[in-house]
Write an enzyme that holds these catalytic residues in place. Structure first.
Site, short mmCIF file in Angstrom:
data_model
loop_
_atom_site.label_atom_id
_atom_site.label_comp_id
_atom_site.label_asym_id
_atom_site.label_seq_id
_atom_site.Cartn_x
_atom_site.Cartn_y
_atom_site.Cartn_z
N LYS A 119 0.78 -1.27 -0.13
CA LYS A 119 -0.18 -0.05 -0.09
C LYS A 119 0.73 1.10 0.07
CE LYS A 119 -3.74 -2.08 2.46
NZ LYS A 119 -4.62 -2.58 1.34
N GLU A 203 -3.47 6.78 8.29
CA GLU A 203 -4.08 7.78 7.12
C GLU A 203 -5.45 8.15 7.91
OE1 GLU A 203 -4.49 4.70 3.42
OE2 GLU A 203 -6.58 4.82 4.51
N ARG A 295 -5.36 -8.04 -10.03
CA ARG A 295 -5.91 -9.21 -10.49
C ARG A 295 -7.27 -9.06 -11.06
NH1 ARG A 295 -9.14 -9.27 -5.95
NH2 ARG A 295 -8.18 -8.65 -4.20
P1 ADP Z 1 -12.25 -8.38 -3.43
O1 ADP Z 1 -11.39 -6.97 -3.43
O2 ADP Z 1 -12.13 -8.72 -5.09
O3 ADP Z 1 -13.28 -8.39 -2.87
P2 ADP Z 1 -10.53 -9.19 -1.44
O4 ADP Z 1 -9.48 -8.28 -1.19
O5 ADP Z 1 -11.46 -9.48 -0.41
O6 ADP Z 1 -11.13 -9.35 -3.07
O7 ADP Z 1 -9.89 -10.64 -1.53
C1 ADP Z 1 -9.97 -11.65 -2.59
C2 ADP Z 1 -9.79 -12.95 -1.99
O8 ADP Z 1 -8.29 -13.04 -1.48
C3 ADP Z 1 -10.73 -13.30 -0.91
O9 ADP Z 1 -10.93 -14.59 -0.97
C4 ADP Z 1 -9.98 -13.01 0.31
O10 ADP Z 1 -10.53 -13.81 1.31
C5 ADP Z 1 -8.47 -13.43 -0.10
N1 ADP Z 1 -7.34 -12.34 0.49
C6 ADP Z 1 -7.05 -11.13 -0.14
N2 ADP Z 1 -5.99 -10.87 0.72
C7 ADP Z 1 -5.78 -11.69 1.70
C8 ADP Z 1 -5.09 -11.62 2.93
N3 ADP Z 1 -4.18 -10.72 3.09
N4 ADP Z 1 -5.09 -12.75 3.99
C9 ADP Z 1 -6.20 -13.61 3.47
N5 ADP Z 1 -6.82 -13.67 2.50
C10 ADP Z 1 -6.83 -12.55 1.58
P1 ADP Z 2 -7.66 -4.37 1.82
O1 ADP Z 2 -6.53 -4.52 1.18
O2 ADP Z 2 -8.19 -5.16 2.94
O3 ADP Z 2 -8.84 -4.44 0.83
P2 ADP Z 2 -8.23 -1.36 1.82
O4 ADP Z 2 -7.22 -0.38 2.09
O5 ADP Z 2 -8.81 -1.65 0.34
O6 ADP Z 2 -8.03 -2.74 2.52
O7 ADP Z 2 -9.45 -1.04 2.77
C1 ADP Z 2 -10.73 -2.00 2.87
C2 ADP Z 2 -11.86 -1.32 3.29
O8 ADP Z 2 -11.62 -0.46 4.67
C3 ADP Z 2 -12.58 -0.28 2.62
O9 ADP Z 2 -13.35 -0.59 1.42
C4 ADP Z 2 -13.38 0.75 3.39
O10 ADP Z 2 -14.36 0.37 3.74
C5 ADP Z 2 -12.31 0.72 4.86
N1 ADP Z 2 -11.29 1.99 4.83
C6 ADP Z 2 -9.97 1.57 4.37
N2 ADP Z 2 -9.31 2.78 4.59
C7 ADP Z 2 -10.11 3.60 5.01
C8 ADP Z 2 -9.94 5.10 5.42
N3 ADP Z 2 -8.95 5.66 5.46
N4 ADP Z 2 -11.17 5.61 5.83
C9 ADP Z 2 -12.20 4.90 6.08
N5 ADP Z 2 -12.58 3.45 5.84
C10 ADP Z 2 -11.41 2.96 5.25
#
Ligand code: ADP
Ligand code: ADP
Ligand code: MG
Length: 498
Positions: A119, A203, A295
């Site tokens: 990130k 953040e 992906r």
């Molecule tokens: P999307 O953004 O497509 O919904 P996610 O970020 O939720 O996808 O992750 C997609 C898939 O990969 C899910 O099956 C989730 O459980 C798995 N996954 C992604 N990152 C991780 C992680 N750091 N640890 C465990 N599972 C993960």
């Molecule tokens: P991941 O890699 O687990 O998908 P993200 O950074 O995409 O992590 O964040 C997943 C979710 O967490 C976002 O869709 C949002 O709902 C919440 N989130 C992440 N960052 C913030 C933020 N700075 N403020 C509010 N909500 C957040």
């Protein structure tokens, strides 16, 4: 220009493996499935032309073992690997290794995976590209005193995030400066134990935002297109559960603006292949870059429904070194699509996994319904993997029809033996704040509790006439696809049509 791909090994399981193989079949490409001992009876195994057993059920002894995947490619003569999502899909060393072995990785370059998989690295990469960022830092921090100072500068509430985080894990919100030190300590040790990387950063926590993401696709010749947005604000544990395309609140100008911002993010790492750029948006639809997923995304079907593009075919085409088969001006939005994720989880018990056997399993069918799943009646949901049973996707000429169809399809879906997220999804779809488009990532916190599923919606919560006929929508005969809607005042979100 690369070679035509003849045989693809799909390094994944369940619904996404099947999804990828279906496109391969249509393209006349041979398919190889891989599976663990827990998935011997899985439909993705029998669907493929060939299948290779990887090993015991735990993914670190099967789906995540790079050597075993390479071995399976050599054994079957597969010339390309599609990684699906999760597992090895965002693993730069896997992509690197395939390259070394002369096998095509259907995904971006190892360099793009490495940058966007972190990130912080991704924030630094997009800096030069005029992409709005969430107030916060783009460097890791470990000194707690120093971090507290920065937190004060950014302003509370603060989100502490693991740089290597994913899947909704590795995030902590701090509202009160007095809690900062203890939360920071926990965040660092969690990051270390979950991701083997203790770097965290701070953040600004955006309160009540919407999660809006953009599907992009690039080729190896520098063309990058956006395939419009998906709104994924209905989440539990920061993980999506309902997604739709397009977003109900997006204007045509904003759509173009966020689409072009997403293309810039992709440009920052010379991206090719399919990717998703995630943003969070505040009440005025000011959007900020969150992260990029390098992906195919779980929720990609809703984009396929509204654009008519087969994203997997396009991925394969790009991996062969060919130009994208579309130009930006070829792409448009037709109708509306919604996806609900059907997880083996109990919404009445904190969405805890409820694993077991699918004693009854009858899928919904009919107009505008697509079910992407990887199970058959009688099968066990293994405890070793993500407990997602299926993705139920509906399409309609407009948002109302997509919602009506989803409620009809949920009623038609018959699953016994385990609890699922379907009743929760139905609750959301009928809720006023979903119907009027004002919902945010706080939906669960604000509107849902376990006992809510036992009671029906109050008059206040349910949009009057919303389910049967959407009498409060004005159908706009000039635009064809979309209906205009005058929301009853509820938050500041305005429903727009494209
Ligand atoms: P999307 O953004 O497509 O919904 P996610 O970020 O939720 O996808 O992750 C997609 C898939 O990969 C899910 O099956 C989730 O459980 C798995 N996954 C992604 N990152 C991780 C992680 N750091 N640890 C465990 N599972 C993960
Ligand atoms: P991941 O890699 O687990 O998908 P993200 O950074 O995409 O992590 O964040 C997943 C979710 O967490 C976002 O869709 C949002 O709902 C919440 N989130 C992440 N960052 C913030 C933020 N700075 N403020 C509010 N909500 C957040
Ligand atoms: Mg994310």
């Amino acid at each position: 220009m690369g070679d035509k791909i003849k045989k693809i090994l799909v390094a994944n399981r369940g619904e996404i493996a099947l999804r990828v193989m279906r496109s391969c079949k249509e393209l006349g490409i041979q398919t190889v499935a891989v599976y663990s001992q827990a998935d011997i009876l899985s439909p993705h195994v029998s669907f493929a032309d060939e299948a290779v057993l990887l090993g015991p059920p735990p993914s670190n002894q099967s789906y995540l073992v790079i050597d075993k995947i390479i071995e399976a490619c050599k054994m079957t003569g597969a010339d390309a690997v599609h990684p699906g999502y999760g597992f090895l899909s965002e693993n730069a060393s896997f992509a690197e290794r395939l390259k070394k072995e002369g096998i095509i990785f259907i995904g971006p370059s190892p360099k793009a995976l490495a940058i966007m998989g972190d990130k912080l690295a991704s924030k630094q990469a997009v800096k030069k590209f005029d992409v709005p960022q969430i107030p916060g830092m783009d460097e890791p921090i470990s000194d707690i005193k120093e971090a507290k100072k920065i937190a004060n500068d950014i302003g509370y509430p603060i989100m502490i995030k693991a740089s290597a985080g994913g899947g909704g894990k590795g995030m902590r919100i701090v509202f009160d400066p007095n809690d900062f030190e203890s939360q920071m300590q926990r965040a660092v040790s969690e990051a270390k134990s979950s991701f083997d990387d203790d770097s965290v950063f701070l953040e600004k926590y955006i309160e009540s935002p919407k999660h809006i993401e953009v599907q992009i696709m690039g080729d190896m010749n520098g063309n990058i297109l956006y395939f419009f947005e998906r709104e994924c604000s209905i989440q539990r544990r920061n993980q999506k559960i309902i997604e739709e395309a397009p977003s109900a609140v997006m204007s045509a100008e904003k759509r173009k603006e966020i689409g072009e911002a997403a293309v810039n993010v992709a440009r920052s790492c010379d991206y090719f292949g399919a990717g998703t750029v995630e943003f969070i948006a505040d009440k005025d639809l000011n959007f900020y870059f969150l992260e990029m997923n390098t992906r195919l995304q779980v929720e990609h079907p809703v984009t396929e429904q509204i654009t008519g593009v087969d994203l997997v075919k396009e991925q394969i085409n790009v991996a062969e070194g060919k130009d994208l088969t579309y130009r930006q001006s070829d792409l448009s939005i037709r109708g509306h699509s919604i996806e609900v994720r059907v997880y083996a989880e109990d919404p009445e018990n904190n969405f805890l996994p409820d694993i077991g056997r699918l004693i009854t399993y009858k899928r919904p069918q009919g107009p505008g319904v697509r079910v992407d799943d990887g199970f058959e009646e009688g099968m066990e949901i293994p405890i070793f993997y993500d407990p997602m049973i299926s993705k139920l996707v509906t399409y309609g000429k407009n948002r109302e029809e997509a919602i009506e169809r989803m409620i009809r399809a949920i009623d038609e879906y018959h699953i016994t033996g385990i609890k699922t997220t379907l009743p929760f999804c139905k609750f959301v779809l009928r809720h006023k704040s979903f119907v009027d488009g004002s919902f945010t990532t706080k939906f669960l916190e604000e509107h849902f509790s376990a006992d809510r599923l036992k009671k029906s919606l109050t008059k206040e919560e349910e949009m009057i006439g919303a389910i049967a006929g959407f009498t409060s929508f004005n159908h706009d005969s000039t635009s064809g696809n979309h209906a205009t809607f005058r929301p009853k005042k509820s938050g500041n979100w305005k429903l727009r049509h494209s």
